[in-house]
Design an enzyme around this catalytic site. Structure first.
Site, PDB file in Angstrom:
ATOM      1  N   ARG A 187       0.833  -1.224   0.000  1.00 12.63           N
ATOM      2  CA  ARG A 187       0.000   0.000   0.000  1.00 12.63           C
ATOM      3  C   ARG A 187       0.860   1.263   0.000  1.00 12.63           C
ATOM      4  O   ARG A 187       0.511   2.253   0.647  1.00 12.63           O
ATOM      5  CB  ARG A 187      -0.957   0.043   1.198  1.00 12.63           C
ATOM      6  CG  ARG A 187      -1.999  -1.058   1.324  1.00 12.63           C
ATOM      7  CD  ARG A 187      -2.926  -1.117   0.160  1.00 12.63           C
ATOM      8  NE  ARG A 187      -2.364  -1.972  -0.863  1.00 12.63           N
ATOM      9  CZ  ARG A 187      -2.427  -3.300  -0.848  1.00 12.63           C
ATOM     10  NH1 ARG A 187      -3.031  -3.919   0.098  1.00 12.63           N
ATOM     11  NH2 ARG A 187      -1.919  -4.013  -1.815  1.00 12.63           N
ATOM     12  N   SER A 241     -10.585  -0.185   3.431  1.00 14.86           N
ATOM     13  CA  SER A 241      -9.868  -0.429   4.695  1.00 14.86           C
ATOM     14  C   SER A 241      -9.265   0.879   5.167  1.00 14.86           C
ATOM     15  O   SER A 241      -8.533   1.520   4.418  1.00 14.86           O
ATOM     16  CB  SER A 241      -8.737  -1.438   4.476  1.00 14.86           C
ATOM     17  OG  SER A 241      -9.276  -2.659   4.068  1.00 14.86           O
ATOM     18  N   GLU A 276      -4.704   4.107   5.890  1.00 15.31           N
ATOM     19  CA  GLU A 276      -4.412   3.782   4.482  1.00 15.31           C
ATOM     20  C   GLU A 276      -4.811   4.920   3.541  1.00 15.31           C
ATOM     21  O   GLU A 276      -4.069   5.239   2.615  1.00 15.31           O
ATOM     22  CB  GLU A 276      -5.139   2.485   4.094  1.00 15.31           C
ATOM     23  CG  GLU A 276      -4.837   2.051   2.674  1.00 15.31           C
ATOM     24  CD  GLU A 276      -5.563   0.778   2.272  1.00 15.31           C
ATOM     25  OE1 GLU A 276      -5.437  -0.237   2.984  1.00 15.31           O
ATOM     26  OE2 GLU A 276      -6.256   0.809   1.247  1.00 15.31           O
TER      27      GLU A 276
END
Ligand SMILES: Cc1cc2nc3c(=O)[nH]c(=O)nc-3n(C[C@H](O)[C@H](O)[C@H](O)COP(=O)(O)OP(=O)(O)OC[C@H]3O[C@@H](n4cnc5c(N)ncnc54)[C@H](O)[C@@H]3O)c2cc1C
Length: 401
Positions: free
Chosen positions: A170, A256, A393
């Site tokens: 990520r 998320s 995130e």
């Protein structure tokens, strides 16, 4: 130029993001072709405006104060087959404004394999390298060859190879702050034409995620038709509120909200035995690893061992970089710190998704501050319980956690 330009106080980030929060913006410009994107971006930079690029707004949390600069919205479309693909492969150039999931559907229809497990991820193609999108055992980095990138201040895009992007879990140099605009991406997928001729179906990449394998009724590493993989992934994602669906308020989120923490093995060993752990070293199995040696510990012993390991890990970090890294489950840490699905702070319009602990959702009237407050609460609980800091995130604009 046929780009749209909107100026006015009534355009809000809440209208541009899937979390549906965020205040007014100074100016919105929309680029519908790659040439227009370059032209608009260079104009904005020459004028010295504050600026930000937006695709589908599905990985953004923007403050209620909004953003008093120019938002460059990317709507350039186009999928092009490139010549000189290696035998058995196909190379695509895809413009930044293409919808990611429509691209995946297109590749599956054409019998190209490599993106099928990334079905259902919202947003635009141009954002896909920013955090190296991933799900169900596939990541963009598996198939990305290069991007066309317009550096801030430049007037011509340059080609950046996948190595230059330093893609990780990520993350990428783009997420870490390299300023500019992704104009297009170049992907290399497996062309299943030869297999189709024999088997009559396009077979996907080996299934690399336990939950997906279980849903498909196969073993990890088995290969399954791409169409079935896409269907299974979409069904799994729907059950978690992880596809955008106007009828599902759990999907009013940024997906998320926290990344899975990566810690040293020493810290991981201090967690309860049933904490899911994935070794990052390639030779280790990508599986939940039970640490049976801790099973007989009392909660107090486990706590003391955990504290000692944390202190140890801090000391060791400087002298033992070879200590293997382990990825933990942020969802498990949140649940075990006492935060359940559906949880909301009294009076807040934000809540944990009722289907997935990792998603923070807007229940209809949330402010950005509601979302941020819930995120901080989750971080504090997990840190108090396990000593581990969860990192967001999504990209935060005007907000600090
Ligand atoms: C329901 C849901 C499920 C999700 N599931 C997943 C998942 O499984 N896996 C996963 O990895 N992500 C997931 N996400 C997060 C998100 O969909 C991805 O990160 C997606 O790539 C974001 O695309 P976007 O166009 O919406 O980006 P935006 O939110 O518009 O932008 C995100 C960041 O990228 C920058 N950016 C966007 N376009 C460009 C460009 N062309 N050039 C330079 N910078 C750009 C923006 O400035 C911003 O910093 C999910 C989100 C939601 C809402």
């Amino acid at each position: 130029m046929d780009s749209e330009t909107d100026t006015g106080r009534d355009i809000r980030f809440a209208d541009l993001t899937t979390l549906r929060v965020g205040g007014p913006i100074g100016r919105l410009v929309t680029a519908t072709t790659p040439a227009e994107l370059v032209e608009l971006a260079t104009e904005v930079w020459a004028a010295g405006d504050d600026w930000v690029v937006v695709g589908g707004g599905s990985n953004l949390l923007v403050a209620d104060d909004g953003f008093d600069g120019t938002v460059i919205r990317i709507a350039s479309r186009g999928i092009e087959l490139l010549p000189d693909a290696p035998e058995g492969a196909v190379r695509l150039r895809v413009q930044a404004g293409e919808n990611w999931d429509e691209l995946v559907a297109w590749t599956v229809e054409h019998g190209y394999s490599g993106l099928e497990a990334l079905s259902g991820i919202p947003g635009a193609v141009g954002a896909s390298p920013v955090q190296n999108i991933g799900a169900y055992g596939q990541e963009l980095s598996d198939v990305l060859v290069a991007i066309e990138f317009l550096d801030e201040g430049a007037t011509e895009p340059r080609r950046m190879t996948v190595d230059e992007l330093e893609l990780g879990y990520r993350t990428s140099v783009l997420k870490r702050g390299l300023a500019g605009v992704v104009v297009s991406v170049e992907l290399e997928l497996h062309d299943t034409a030869a297999e189709r001729a024999v088997l009559g179906e396009a077979i996907g990449a080996p299934v690399a995620y336990r939950q997906l394998a279980d849903a498909l009724g196969v073993q990890l590493g088995d290969r399954v038709p791409v169409v079935r993989v896409r269907e299974a992934v979409l069904a799994l994602r729907r059950a978690k509120g992880m596809v955008l669906d106007p009828g599902d308020r759990d999907s009013v989120s940024a997906g998320s909200f926290f990344t899975n923490p990566i810690v040293t093995e020493r810290v991981a060993r201090s967690l309860p035995v049933d904490a899911p752990k994935w070794y990052l070293a390639p030779e280790q199995p990508d599986e939940v690893t039970p640490l049976a040696s801790l099973a007989s510990q009392s909660p107090l012993d486990a706590f003391l061992a955990h504290q000692a390991a944390l202190e140890d890990a801090e000391r060791q970090a400087a002298i033992a970089p070879e200590d293997p890294l382990v990825k933990l489950s942020a969802a498990w840490l949140i649940e075990r710190s006492g935060i359940r699905r559906g949880f909301a702070i009294a009076g807040s319009g934000a809540a944990i998704s009722s289907k997935h602990t990792l998603a923070l959702t807007n229940r209809g009237n949330a402010t950005a501050e509601d979302v941020a407050q819930l995120a901080r609460f989750v971080q504090q609980r997990v840190q108090a319980e396990f000593g581990i800091v969860l990192h967001p995130e999504p990209v935060l604009l005007g907000i600090e956690l």
